[in-house]
Design an enzyme around this catalytic site. Structure first.
Site, PDB file in Angstrom:
ATOM      1  N   GLY A   1       6.602  -3.042   1.877  1.00 48.13           N
ATOM      2  CA  GLY A   1       5.443  -3.778   1.357  1.00 48.13           C
ATOM      3  C   GLY A   1       4.132  -3.282   1.939  1.00 48.13           C
ATOM      4  O   GLY A   1       3.134  -3.142   1.221  1.00 48.13           O
ATOM      5  N   CYS A   2       4.128  -3.012   3.223  1.00 49.14           N
ATOM      6  CA  CYS A   2       2.903  -2.568   3.892  1.00 49.14           C
ATOM      7  C   CYS A   2       2.509  -1.164   3.449  1.00 49.14           C
ATOM      8  O   CYS A   2       1.329  -0.852   3.327  1.00 49.14           O
ATOM      9  CB  CYS A   2       3.079  -2.639   5.409  1.00 49.14           C
ATOM     10  SG  CYS A   2       3.415  -4.322   5.978  1.00 49.14           S
ATOM     11  N   THR A   3       3.501  -0.328   3.199  1.00 48.72           N
ATOM     12  CA  THR A   3       3.227   1.021   2.696  1.00 48.72           C
ATOM     13  C   THR A   3       2.640   0.939   1.288  1.00 48.72           C
ATOM     14  O   THR A   3       1.612   1.569   1.001  1.00 48.72           O
ATOM     15  CB  THR A   3       4.517   1.870   2.704  1.00 48.72           C
ATOM     16  OG1 THR A   3       4.981   1.979   4.060  1.00 48.72           O
ATOM     17  CG2 THR A   3       4.274   3.252   2.132  1.00 48.72           C
TER      18      THR A   3
END
Length: 151
Positions: free
Chosen positions: A41-43
């Site tokens: 998700g952060c990527t």
């Protein structure tokens, strides 16, 4: 946080710098808090901000990503993903606490303390003019850009 001035803070930043809020010259500042480097998700969120970065810059806006990861982790993540913006390391959670983004979350059925994915837009006086909490990644960076263009 909405319509409140953010107090001065300084954090270690990628590129061997220290980011100081008072020294930022950008007309608008997008600060997005995310849980962890190199996670799906952060990527995806970082890549979305990266891909729209030229449009943010055209709107006089700078972007900063913040998590509790180490500077070394941030340097690797930024290089791997070719982020054109800096990542700030908040290992002692000072700025996370300032913005109220540390929450209890469920992970694999366990309660854990972590960063609630959140984004803030600060105006030239460093007053929060918009905030998103509990962000869902798909379409979020575009929504932030759409807002920035109205300021």
């Amino acid at each position: 946080m909405l319509n409140k001035a953010v107090e001065e803070f300084a954090l270690p930043s990628t590129g061997g710098k220290t980011f100081r809020l008072s020294e930022s010259k950008a007309k608008l500042l997008v600060i997005y808090f995310y849980p962890k480097d190199n996670t799906p998700g952060c990527t995806t969120e970082g890549l979305s901000f990266r891909d729209l970065y030229p449009e943010f810059r055209k709107a006089g806006c700078e972007i900063l990503g913040v998590s509790r990861d180490s500077l070394k982790s941030h340097e690797n993540f930024k290089a791997k993903m070719a982020f054109p913006f800096d990542l700030l390391s908040d290992e002692d959670e000072k700025v996370c606490t300032l913005f109220g983004v540390i929450k209890m979350k469920n992970m694999y059925g366990k309660q854990v303390r972590g960063i609630e994915r959140s984004t803030f837009v600060l105006d030239s006086k460093r007053v929060v003019c918009r905030e998103w909490r509990g962000v869902k990644v798909p379409g979020h960076a575009q929504e932030v850009l759409d807002f920035v263009k109205t300021v």
